[in-house]
Motif scaffolding. Structure first.
Motif, PDB file in Angstrom:
ATOM      1  N   LEU A 149     -20.092  30.993  -5.811  1.00  0.00           N
ATOM      2  CA  LEU A 149     -19.396  31.846  -4.842  1.00  0.00           C
ATOM      3  C   LEU A 149     -19.777  31.458  -3.419  1.00  0.00           C
ATOM      4  CD1 LEU A 149     -20.185  35.246  -6.573  1.00  0.00           C
ATOM      5  CD2 LEU A 149     -17.933  34.172  -6.488  1.00  0.00           C
ATOM      6  N   PHE A 199     -18.690  39.901   9.891  1.00  0.00           N
ATOM      7  CA  PHE A 199     -19.065  40.760   8.764  1.00  0.00           C
ATOM      8  C   PHE A 199     -18.602  40.111   7.471  1.00  0.00           C
ATOM      9  CE2 PHE A 199     -15.094  42.736   7.296  1.00  0.00           C
ATOM     10  CZ  PHE A 199     -14.243  42.444   8.341  1.00  0.00           C
ATOM     11  N   ASN A 200     -19.194  40.543   6.369  1.00  0.00           N
ATOM     12  CA  ASN A 200     -18.872  39.957   5.065  1.00  0.00           C
ATOM     13  C   ASN A 200     -17.640  40.633   4.477  1.00  0.00           C
ATOM     14  OD1 ASN A 200     -21.122  38.137   4.883  1.00  0.00           O
ATOM     15  ND2 ASN A 200     -22.413  39.961   4.664  1.00  0.00           N
ATOM     16  N   GLU A 222     -16.415  37.774  -1.543  1.00  0.00           N
ATOM     17  CA  GLU A 222     -16.711  36.405  -1.940  1.00  0.00           C
ATOM     18  C   GLU A 222     -15.461  35.664  -2.405  1.00  0.00           C
ATOM     19  OE1 GLU A 222     -21.274  36.935  -3.459  1.00  0.00           O
ATOM     20  OE2 GLU A 222     -19.694  38.130  -4.364  1.00  0.00           O
ATOM     21  N   SER A 234     -13.929  42.315  -4.828  1.00  0.00           N
ATOM     22  CA  SER A 234     -14.655  41.582  -3.789  1.00  0.00           C
ATOM     23  C   SER A 234     -14.851  40.110  -4.143  1.00  0.00           C
ATOM     24  CB  SER A 234     -16.000  42.260  -3.502  1.00  0.00           C
ATOM     25  OG  SER A 234     -16.403  41.962  -2.186  1.00  0.00           O
ATOM     26  N   VAL A 235     -13.870  39.538  -4.825  1.00  0.00           N
ATOM     27  CA  VAL A 235     -13.892  38.102  -5.125  1.00  0.00           C
ATOM     28  C   VAL A 235     -12.469  37.575  -4.963  1.00  0.00           C
ATOM     29  CG1 VAL A 235     -14.249  36.319  -6.871  1.00  0.00           C
ATOM     30  CG2 VAL A 235     -15.787  38.275  -6.785  1.00  0.00           C
ATOM     31  N   ARG A 277     -18.726  38.241 -11.176  1.00  0.00           N
ATOM     32  CA  ARG A 277     -19.342  37.635  -9.990  1.00  0.00           C
ATOM     33  C   ARG A 277     -20.868  37.592 -10.086  1.00  0.00           C
ATOM     34  NH1 ARG A 277     -22.116  40.923  -6.834  1.00  0.00           N
ATOM     35  NH2 ARG A 277     -22.567  39.308  -5.321  1.00  0.00           N
ATOM     36  N   ARG A 326     -24.585  32.030  -5.532  1.00  0.00           N
ATOM     37  CA  ARG A 326     -23.925  31.972  -4.233  1.00  0.00           C
ATOM     38  C   ARG A 326     -24.335  30.696  -3.513  1.00  0.00           C
ATOM     39  NH1 ARG A 326     -24.026  36.713   0.124  1.00  0.00           N
ATOM     40  NH2 ARG A 326     -22.955  37.818  -1.550  1.00  0.00           N
ATOM     41  N   PRO A 333     -24.910  38.725   9.065  1.00  0.00           N
ATOM     42  CA  PRO A 333     -24.534  40.137   9.033  1.00  0.00           C
ATOM     43  C   PRO A 333     -25.054  40.798   7.759  1.00  0.00           C
ATOM     44  CG  PRO A 333     -22.620  38.720   8.635  1.00  0.00           C
ATOM     45  CD  PRO A 333     -23.745  37.829   9.027  1.00  0.00           C
ATOM     46  N   GLY A 334     -25.349  42.103   7.833  1.00  0.00           N
ATOM     47  CA  GLY A 334     -25.856  42.842   6.683  1.00  0.00           C
ATOM     48  C   GLY A 334     -24.983  42.622   5.462  1.00  0.00           C
ATOM     49  N   ASP A 335     -25.608  42.580   4.302  1.00  0.00           N
ATOM     50  CA  ASP A 335     -24.870  42.308   3.070  1.00  0.00           C
ATOM     51  C   ASP A 335     -25.299  43.300   1.989  1.00  0.00           C
ATOM     52  OD1 ASP A 335     -23.675  41.337   0.812  1.00  0.00           O
ATOM     53  OD2 ASP A 335     -24.261  39.261   1.140  1.00  0.00           O
ATOM     54  N   THR A 389     -24.483  43.496  -0.955  1.00  0.00           N
ATOM     55  CA  THR A 389     -24.701  42.941  -2.302  1.00  0.00           C
ATOM     56  C   THR A 389     -26.071  42.291  -2.421  1.00  0.00           C
ATOM     57  OG1 THR A 389     -23.790  40.742  -1.835  1.00  0.00           O
ATOM     58  CG2 THR A 389     -22.234  42.436  -2.507  1.00  0.00           C
ATOM     59  N   ARG A 390     -26.800  42.200  -1.294  1.00  0.00           N
ATOM     60  CA  ARG A 390     -28.106  41.541  -1.317  1.00  0.00           C
ATOM     61  C   ARG A 390     -29.257  42.471  -0.989  1.00  0.00           C
ATOM     62  NH1 ARG A 390     -26.235  37.208  -3.977  1.00  0.00           N
ATOM     63  NH2 ARG A 390     -27.103  35.324  -3.085  1.00  0.00           N
ATOM     64  N   PRO A 438     -30.680  46.598  -0.345  1.00  0.00           N
ATOM     65  CA  PRO A 438     -30.369  47.990  -0.634  1.00  0.00           C
ATOM     66  C   PRO A 438     -29.756  48.686   0.584  1.00  0.00           C
ATOM     67  CG  PRO A 438     -32.629  47.462  -1.260  1.00  0.00           C
ATOM     68  CD  PRO A 438     -32.103  46.289  -0.509  1.00  0.00           C
ATOM     69  N   GLU A 497     -28.993  51.260   3.383  1.00  0.00           N
ATOM     70  CA  GLU A 497     -29.758  52.240   4.164  1.00  0.00           C
ATOM     71  C   GLU A 497     -28.845  52.838   5.221  1.00  0.00           C
ATOM     72  OE1 GLU A 497     -33.453  50.681   5.855  1.00  0.00           O
ATOM     73  OE2 GLU A 497     -33.924  49.801   3.907  1.00  0.00           O
ATOM     74  N   GLN A 523     -18.101  45.841   5.489  1.00  0.00           N
ATOM     75  CA  GLN A 523     -18.183  45.186   4.178  1.00  0.00           C
ATOM     76  C   GLN A 523     -18.011  46.229   3.079  1.00  0.00           C
ATOM     77  OE1 GLN A 523     -22.020  43.706   2.948  1.00  0.00           O
ATOM     78  NE2 GLN A 523     -21.116  42.404   1.372  1.00  0.00           N
TER      79      GLN A 523
END
Lengths: 200, 165, 367
Positions: B62, B76-77, B80, C53-54, C82, C87, C178-180, C182-183, C185, C187, C197
């Protein structure tokens, strides 16, 4: 910046990484037991076979890693970047994996990340390269994953190195997990293991 | 602020790419955006494909795609994308890479071999002529045909009172 | 509390067989191909890609086939898939300003350079069921312009930047990483990038309802569709081994820039503020709803009083993921026998006490 000096990694990346991961997992679960590695990958000098297997199985783009100056060259950094995507971290205090000769154990262990009370998992994993495992001397290990006691004698650990490992085990649940990577086998001392030094 | 944002791209793009690198960028994008079946068909028609060894066998994974807030702001994300990559080395040492959207391993392998051959002075012109240029022309024709249909949906306002000034 | 319940393996196995048979439906009707779904159920495929999200139309189409058309089940399948993939890295931010346009409209400005391009839209259809479609799939004659559409239609709102009446999107300090979600936790509070996202993979229905609520007066923000565009963008990635960026493919996507009235604050003059939404594939409703909710979640940043659900970051973001939501709601179907047994005992006991009290009270009353 392009990487031009490239060699293959695992010949069957998915299978070999899984096999290698399993061995590392077993080594961590059975502290002090020396596990031989059935998979091979080309070894860019001066790394050794177990260190390469650890790197190819555990590193990815989310795990900054550090190489001791003695182990560091552009070819290795390029090789690991190509096959794992992991970024080289010049400051070992910020690295999630640190690869170094076992003689440096005492100095490196001082500053590796030991995690936080909230996130003990954010600690570093130390990969100490050894020439092999001896039959006598070393340490007696007790704790989780060990029925009574295991003796382990990685070649080249200095007395200060053993002291650093003892200090590390007191920090549990914080602390660093250590892998001893040899030319054909590896062993582990996770932070949960207690150590007693043996007479050589 | 837009300048600040585009710094990263600018730095990447303007990192003084050589003509060779720019040319390679161009053929790689042709290979990655062409239809799988057509690319493989043209690859199979190439005679004397060289011996090669895999530096990295075709593997799918990915890539996280990024967008920008408002189209031009902070990154920003978005989500994928499946990507298949492959790297090969020819016997003369030339290395070819492929990173392509989707999960087709054969397409990635063919593209990596073509990328390597395109770097070989003795094969460059031939591969450009038999693979890259046809793919590029076909893609351009498809895009142009689509664009003309899209243009036909453009609103032609006819205004009764023109402007205020 | 869940207790392992053994048995039922054969029933489960047979249920799976029956599921496969029912998924296929009447065998005298031809099987639907993944390519047919990809091409003819394109908007469903887009939704599965967006919320799964793919980006992978074939994968999303296959998931829809396997899920028998159940959107959330298909999204779940894509999300599960996914997790099996490594990645390779992050793309460069896509340039929506350089999109190959399929559709580009502004509801706020009539005369935008490049023009209002309707593209393939339901907007002006009469919403009458087309029975001809059931009889045959005949296409109307195609309309082709002699010229191509403008290749690089500028963002409408950028054209107004000069006047300073519309805010420009801020640059960000962590542009490279940028914050992710999926990676790392989640907050709260979350920065806007990470929030986007989360909203981008959020449930269309949930965001639609929240967006609607802002229009009906719960966090009023006077929106105009500044620009909606649909089309293909180049996805670029820079592999370390090459040292320069390459295009790895094209991606169809939808983008919405909403503009909202803003009365101004102590630090900012009155101007229009913006909300932003995106979807993978063609997904205007999602992009618009997301843009409305993005704007309402900026209440804190813009000094607006938080009064409505659509302004409550934690509420919105922790409930917008339909895979999480369906997991928790649907887990109620799983055996809770021991749980229920203990509650049953408790209610019986309480009932006994109440009955006891009532009998003694009745006795007293009788005396």
């Amino acid at each position: 910046m392009a990487i031009t000096d490239l060699t293959p990694g695992f010949s069957d990346p998915v299978r070999d990484a899984a096999v290698s991961f399993r061995i590392i997992l077993d080594a961590m679960a059975r502290p002090g037991e020396v596990k031989s590695l059935p998979v091979v990958a080309p070894v860019p000098a001066p790394l050794n076979a177990a260190a390469v297997c650890v790197a190819l199985s555990l590193l990815d783009s989310d795990t900054p890693y550090w190489l001791a100056p003695d182990l560091r060259n552009d070819r290795i950094i390029g090789h690991l970047s190509f096959h794992t995507g992991a970024p080289f971290e010049p400051d070992y205090k910020k690295a999630q994996f640190a690869f170094f000769p076992v003689e440096d154990l005492a100095t490196v262990m001082q500053d590796l990340s030991i995690g936080t009370d909230e996130y003990p998992d954010r600690s570093a994993t130390a990969v100490a390269l050894v020439a092999g495992f001896g039959a006598t001397g070393g340490v007696r290990l007790t704790g989780p994953g060990i029925e009574t006691a295991n003796d382990l004698s990685p070649v080249g650990v200095t007395p200060a190195g053993w002291k650093a490992l003892e200090r590390n085990s007191i920090l549990f649940p914080l602390g660093v997990d250590i892998l001893f990577a040899g030319p054909e086998s590896l062993a582990a001392i996770p932070r949960s293991t207690r150590l007693t030094e043996l007479e050589a | 602020m837009r300048n600040e944002n585009s710094n990263r791209e600018a730095a990447l793009q303007q990192a003084a790419l050589s003509d060779d690198q720019r040319a390679r960028q161009d053929w790689i994008s042709v290979l990655s955006t062409s239809p799988t079946a057509r690319l493989i068909e043209l690859f199979d028609a190439v005679s004397d494909t060289p011996e090669f060894a895999f530096l990295r066998k075709p593997e799918s994974g990915l890539i996280m795609t990024q967008g920008r807030i408002g189209g031009t702001g902070g990154a920003f994300n978005m989500g994928e994308m499946t990507v298949t990559r492959c790297s090969v080395q020819l016997t003369d040492g030339t290395i070819g890479h492929a990173y392509q959207a989707g999960r087709d391993k054969k397409k990635a392998r063919c593209s990596a071999i073509l990328d390597a051959m395109l770097q070989q002075p003795e094969r460059h012109a031939e591969i450009m002529g038999t693979v890259i240029e046809p793919l590029k022309a076909e893609k351009a024709a498809l895009d142009a045909a689509r664009s003309k249909k899209i243009a036909a949906t453009k609103v032609e306002f006819f205004t009764l009172v023109r402007g205020e000034n | 509390m869940y207790v392992a319940v053994k048995g039922g393996e054969r029933a489960i196995d047979n249920a799976h067989r029956l599921l496969a048979e029912d998924r296929r439906g009447d065998p005298s009707v031809p099987d639907i191909s993944v390519a047919q779904i990809r091409e003819q159920m394109k908007l469903a495929v887009g939704r599965v890609m967006t919320e799964g999200s793919v980006y992978d139309p074939d994968l999303a189409a296959l998931a829809l086939k396997q899920a028998r058309g159940d959107m959330i089940e298909a999204i779940f399948l894509v999300r599960a898939y996914r997790t099996t993939l490594a990645r390779f890295g992050n793309s460069l931010p896509v340039k929506t300003g350089a999109m190959k346009i399929d559709r580009r409209i502004s509801a706020a400005f009539k005369d935008v350079p490049g023009g209002q391009i309707l593209g393939p839209t339901f907007d002006y259809t009469h919403r009458l069921i087309d029975f001809k479609l059931a009889a045959d799939g005949e296409l109307p004659e195609e309309a082709i312009s002699s010229e191509e559409a403008a290749p690089h239609a500028l963002h409408v709102l950028d054209l107004l930047a000069g006047e300073g009446l519309v805010e420009m999107p801020e640059a960000s300090i962590n542009d490279e990483a940028p914050g992710d979600i999926t990676r790392t936790p989640v907050e709260y509070p979350m920065d806007r990038q990470t929030r986007l996202q989360s909203l981008a993979r959020g449930d269309e229905g949930f965001l639609l309802a929240l967006g609607y609520s802002t229009q009906r007066g719960y966090a009023k923000n006077h929106p105009f569709a500044g620009e909606i565009r649909v089309g293909r963008v180049a996805v670029e990635f820079q592999p370390e081994e090459l040292g320069f960026p390459i295009q790895i493919g094209e991606m169809e996507m939808t983008e919405c820039n909403m503009i909202n009235q803003f009365k101004g604050s102590k630090t900012a003059p009155p101007q229009f503020t913006r909300g932003y939404g995106v979807a993978l594939g063609h997904g205007e409703r999602k992009a618009m709803a997301m843009a409305l909710v993005d704007r309402s979640l900026r209440a804190g940043e813009l000094g607006e009083e938080r009064t409505a659900p659509a302004q409550d970051e934690e509420f919105v973001l922790s409930h917008c993921d339909n895979v999480q939501a369906t997991g928790f709601v649907e887990h109620l179907k799983l055996p809770h026998y021991v749980d229920f047994q203990s509650e049953l005992n408790l209610v019986r006991k309480m009932r006994k006490q109440v009955d006891g009290c009532m009998t003694s009270a009745a006795k007293e009353a009788a005396e």
